[in-house]
Scaffold this motif. Structure first.
Motif, PDB file in Angstrom:
ATOM      1  N   PRO A 182      -2.635 -18.617  31.506  1.00  0.00           N
ATOM      2  CA  PRO A 182      -2.843 -18.791  30.064  1.00  0.00           C
ATOM      3  C   PRO A 182      -4.071 -18.017  29.579  1.00  0.00           C
ATOM      4  CG  PRO A 182      -2.381 -20.892  31.118  1.00  0.00           C
ATOM      5  CD  PRO A 182      -2.579 -19.913  32.220  1.00  0.00           C
ATOM      6  N   PRO A 183      -3.948 -17.217  28.512  1.00  0.00           N
ATOM      7  CA  PRO A 183      -5.089 -16.450  28.011  1.00  0.00           C
ATOM      8  C   PRO A 183      -6.090 -17.335  27.276  1.00  0.00           C
ATOM      9  CG  PRO A 183      -3.191 -16.144  26.582  1.00  0.00           C
ATOM     10  CD  PRO A 183      -2.712 -16.949  27.745  1.00  0.00           C
ATOM     11  N   THR A 184      -7.339 -16.915  27.310  1.00  0.00           N
ATOM     12  CA  THR A 184      -8.368 -17.609  26.547  1.00  0.00           C
ATOM     13  C   THR A 184      -8.304 -17.159  25.085  1.00  0.00           C
ATOM     14  OG1 THR A 184     -10.025 -15.880  26.898  1.00  0.00           O
ATOM     15  CG2 THR A 184      -9.851 -17.617  28.581  1.00  0.00           C
ATOM     16  N   GLU A 185      -9.031 -17.855  24.241  1.00  0.00           N
ATOM     17  CA  GLU A 185      -9.083 -17.487  22.821  1.00  0.00           C
ATOM     18  C   GLU A 185      -9.647 -16.073  22.646  1.00  0.00           C
ATOM     19  OE1 GLU A 185     -11.248 -19.064  18.704  1.00  0.00           O
ATOM     20  OE2 GLU A 185     -10.924 -20.452  20.380  1.00  0.00           O
ATOM     21  N   LYS A 186     -10.663 -15.738  23.431  1.00  0.00           N
ATOM     22  CA  LYS A 186     -11.255 -14.404  23.318  1.00  0.00           C
ATOM     23  C   LYS A 186     -10.272 -13.336  23.786  1.00  0.00           C
ATOM     24  CE  LYS A 186     -15.316 -11.619  24.495  1.00  0.00           C
ATOM     25  NZ  LYS A 186     -16.654 -11.585  25.148  1.00  0.00           N
ATOM     26  N   GLN A 187      -9.541 -13.603  24.848  1.00  0.00           N
ATOM     27  CA  GLN A 187      -8.561 -12.632  25.315  1.00  0.00           C
ATOM     28  C   GLN A 187      -7.491 -12.383  24.253  1.00  0.00           C
ATOM     29  OE1 GLN A 187      -7.522 -14.590  29.038  1.00  0.00           O
ATOM     30  NE2 GLN A 187      -8.467 -12.949  30.237  1.00  0.00           N
ATOM     31  N   LEU A 188      -7.014 -13.450  23.618  1.00  0.00           N
ATOM     32  CA  LEU A 188      -6.014 -13.297  22.564  1.00  0.00           C
ATOM     33  C   LEU A 188      -6.579 -12.497  21.395  1.00  0.00           C
ATOM     34  CD1 LEU A 188      -4.443 -16.882  22.538  1.00  0.00           C
ATOM     35  CD2 LEU A 188      -3.312 -14.757  23.255  1.00  0.00           C
ATOM     36  N   LYS A 189      -7.831 -12.743  21.058  1.00  0.00           N
ATOM     37  CA  LYS A 189      -8.471 -12.043  19.948  1.00  0.00           C
ATOM     38  C   LYS A 189      -8.575 -10.542  20.228  1.00  0.00           C
ATOM     39  CE  LYS A 189     -12.932 -11.635  17.561  1.00  0.00           C
ATOM     40  NZ  LYS A 189     -14.337 -12.122  17.513  1.00  0.00           N
ATOM     41  N   ILE A 190      -9.114 -10.193  21.398  1.00  0.00           N
ATOM     42  CA  ILE A 190      -9.294  -8.775  21.734  1.00  0.00           C
ATOM     43  C   ILE A 190      -7.943  -8.080  21.793  1.00  0.00           C
ATOM     44  CG2 ILE A 190     -10.119  -7.143  23.471  1.00  0.00           C
ATOM     45  CD1 ILE A 190     -12.345  -8.585  21.917  1.00  0.00           C
ATOM     46  N   TYR A 191      -6.974  -8.735  22.394  1.00  0.00           N
ATOM     47  CA  TYR A 191      -5.654  -8.124  22.515  1.00  0.00           C
ATOM     48  C   TYR A 191      -5.044  -7.879  21.134  1.00  0.00           C
ATOM     49  CZ  TYR A 191      -1.114  -6.967  24.476  1.00  0.00           C
ATOM     50  OH  TYR A 191       0.040  -6.296  24.826  1.00  0.00           O
ATOM     51  N   SER A 192      -5.189  -8.840  20.246  1.00  0.00           N
ATOM     52  CA  SER A 192      -4.586  -8.699  18.917  1.00  0.00           C
ATOM     53  C   SER A 192      -5.251  -7.595  18.108  1.00  0.00           C
ATOM     54  CB  SER A 192      -4.659 -10.031  18.153  1.00  0.00           C
ATOM     55  OG  SER A 192      -6.008 -10.381  17.865  1.00  0.00           O
ATOM     56  N   ILE A 193      -6.560  -7.377  18.296  1.00  0.00           N
ATOM     57  CA  ILE A 193      -7.260  -6.303  17.587  1.00  0.00           C
ATOM     58  C   ILE A 193      -6.729  -4.944  18.065  1.00  0.00           C
ATOM     59  CG2 ILE A 193      -9.484  -5.150  17.232  1.00  0.00           C
ATOM     60  CD1 ILE A 193     -10.796  -7.959  17.576  1.00  0.00           C
ATOM     61  N   VAL A 194      -6.604  -4.787  19.382  1.00  0.00           N
ATOM     62  CA  VAL A 194      -6.117  -3.522  19.926  1.00  0.00           C
ATOM     63  C   VAL A 194      -4.683  -3.270  19.476  1.00  0.00           C
ATOM     64  CG1 VAL A 194      -5.562  -2.274  22.043  1.00  0.00           C
ATOM     65  CG2 VAL A 194      -7.680  -3.596  21.905  1.00  0.00           C
ATOM     66  N   ARG A 195      -3.867  -4.307  19.500  1.00  0.00           N
ATOM     67  CA  ARG A 195      -2.471  -4.129  19.081  1.00  0.00           C
ATOM     68  C   ARG A 195      -2.395  -3.747  17.599  1.00  0.00           C
ATOM     69  NH1 ARG A 195       2.709  -8.216  20.018  1.00  0.00           N
ATOM     70  NH2 ARG A 195       4.198  -6.947  18.846  1.00  0.00           N
ATOM     71  N   LYS A 196      -3.198  -4.378  16.780  1.00  0.00           N
ATOM     72  CA  LYS A 196      -3.209  -4.041  15.356  1.00  0.00           C
ATOM     73  C   LYS A 196      -3.660  -2.594  15.146  1.00  0.00           C
ATOM     74  CE  LYS A 196      -5.192  -5.315  10.873  1.00  0.00           C
ATOM     75  NZ  LYS A 196      -6.158  -6.190  10.154  1.00  0.00           N
ATOM     76  N   ALA A 197      -4.688  -2.170  15.893  1.00  0.00           N
ATOM     77  CA  ALA A 197      -5.178  -0.796  15.767  1.00  0.00           C
ATOM     78  C   ALA A 197      -4.077   0.199  16.106  1.00  0.00           C
ATOM     79  CB  ALA A 197      -6.385  -0.583  16.681  1.00  0.00           C
TER      80      ALA A 197
END
Length: 362
Positions: A234-249
């Motif tokens: 299970p990903p942490t909140e920070k992992q989900l955040k960083i991943y979502s920023i990169v995906r959005k970029a």
């Protein structure tokens, strides 16, 4: 004469050059189809010579049908110079970034009447527009990468090492038809995922790790490029955040890509999203690059490249965030620019893949 040679000859005449000397393996293959490891091309208006040694003469004759094959005995450069010895003066193109210094100095000494100029801008411009044969090879390579990603998701688990992941990917891709893998094969887990080009080590994967995999299959000499980042458990909140920023970029960058768009403007879109999220210093490479017979070709999606995208260009889009001591994320797709936009050759999902981990029984 093949179309690639015709384009080079046209530019040669237009610049009033008396010829071009090709040394690099990539350009040798591109213009002649010759895949031997030794040889030089001498291309002049109305004359194409491939000079090699005894070991490769038969191969050269079989592969380079547009060229007259000449065998040198001891010194290849001497025979290259013989092709220009009749000139009292002239300009000849040379690959300054590829030719060894000793060869350049010998050319200068033997042909003092010749002015040598860098032809890389010319050859790069021709190679930047891929033909259907090239695109087909690159597309096959990225198809193998997609298949390898689906396979590796079933192989990854805590306790495996980065090297085991890398070897499994290489074995799968070669069985699937790849003749090789790209040189800068990246397998980086946990804190090491912060290394943009982290090579596989004996580090053992652990629950909670990000695992960044950047690999590419080679088909007919053409390189593909693929990156996905997964998480073990299970990903942490920070992992989900960083991943979502990169995906959005990445996804916002894809929205503006098409013919007529400047490379630097695409880079600005993806880079701005990461910077606005507070991670600008953690994204230090270009947003993407072209590829083909070499892993990094022109043009590139970077702030300093004002090249206008054209149909037939093949380009990666690969934003990332890398946080030292914590880890990192990169997502990469491979596109072909078309008349009305682009075709994404990469089909793997960009949803964060969560590797199921078995709970230990105590």
């Amino acid at each position: 004469m093949n179309e690639r040679l015709s384009k080079l000859t046209d530019r040669l005449i237009g610049r009033e050059w008396q010829g071009v000397i090709i040394y690099s393996p990539e350009n040798r293959y591109y213009f002649s189809k010759y895949r031997g490891t030794a040889g030089m091309l001498v291309i002049q208006s109305g004359s194409q010579k491939l000079i090699t040694d005894f070991r490769y003469v038969d191969q050269a004759k079989a592969q380079a049908s547009d060229f007259d094959v000449l065998q040198h005995q001891q010194n290849m450069v001497e025979l290259v110079c013989d092709q220009f010895s009749h000139l009292k003066r002239g300009v000849v193109g040379l690959e300054f970034g590829a030719v060894p210094v000793e060869i350049y100095l010998e050319l200068k000494e033997r042909l003092p009447q010749i002015e040598f100029v860098d032809c890389s801008e010319v050859t790069n411009a021709i190679r930047s527009i891929k033909d259907e044969e090239e695109i087909e090879s690159i597309a096959k390579g990225i198809e193998i990468c997609d298949q390898a990603f689906a396979h590796i998701l079933t192989f990854i688990e805590p306790g495996k090492t980065e090297k085991e992941i890398g070897l499994e990917l290489e074995l799968f891709m070669k069985k699937a038809g790849a003749e090789g893998i790209k040189a800068n094969h990246v397998i980086a887990s946990g804190p090491r995922a912060s290394l943009p080009h982290g090579q596989a080590t004996d580090r053992v994967l652990e629950v909670g790790d990000f695992l960044k995999m950047d690999y590419g299959a080679i088909v007919n000499g053409y390189i593909s490029d693929f990156t996905r980042t997964v998480v073990l458990g299970p990903p942490t909140e920070k992992q989900l955040k960083i991943y979502s920023i990169v995906r959005k970029a990445q996804e916002e960058s894809l929205k503006i890509i098409g013919p007529g768009v400047r490379c630097c403007d695409v880079d600005d879109v993806g880079r701005s999203i990461i910077a606005d999220a507070g991670y600008g210093p953690n994204f230090g490479h270009s947003l993407g690059h072209s590829l083909g017979l070499f892993i990094h070709e022109s043009p590139a999606l970077r702030s300093t490249d004002q090249t206008i995208l054209q149909p037939g260009m093949v380009i990666t889009v690969e934003p990332g965030i890398y946080i030292p001591g914590w880890g990192g994320v990169r997502i990469e797709d491979l596109l072909v620019i078309t008349e009305d936009g682009y075709r994404n050759l990469t089909t793997s999902t960009k949803d964060l893949q969560i590797i199921n981990v078995r709970e230990e029984v105590h």
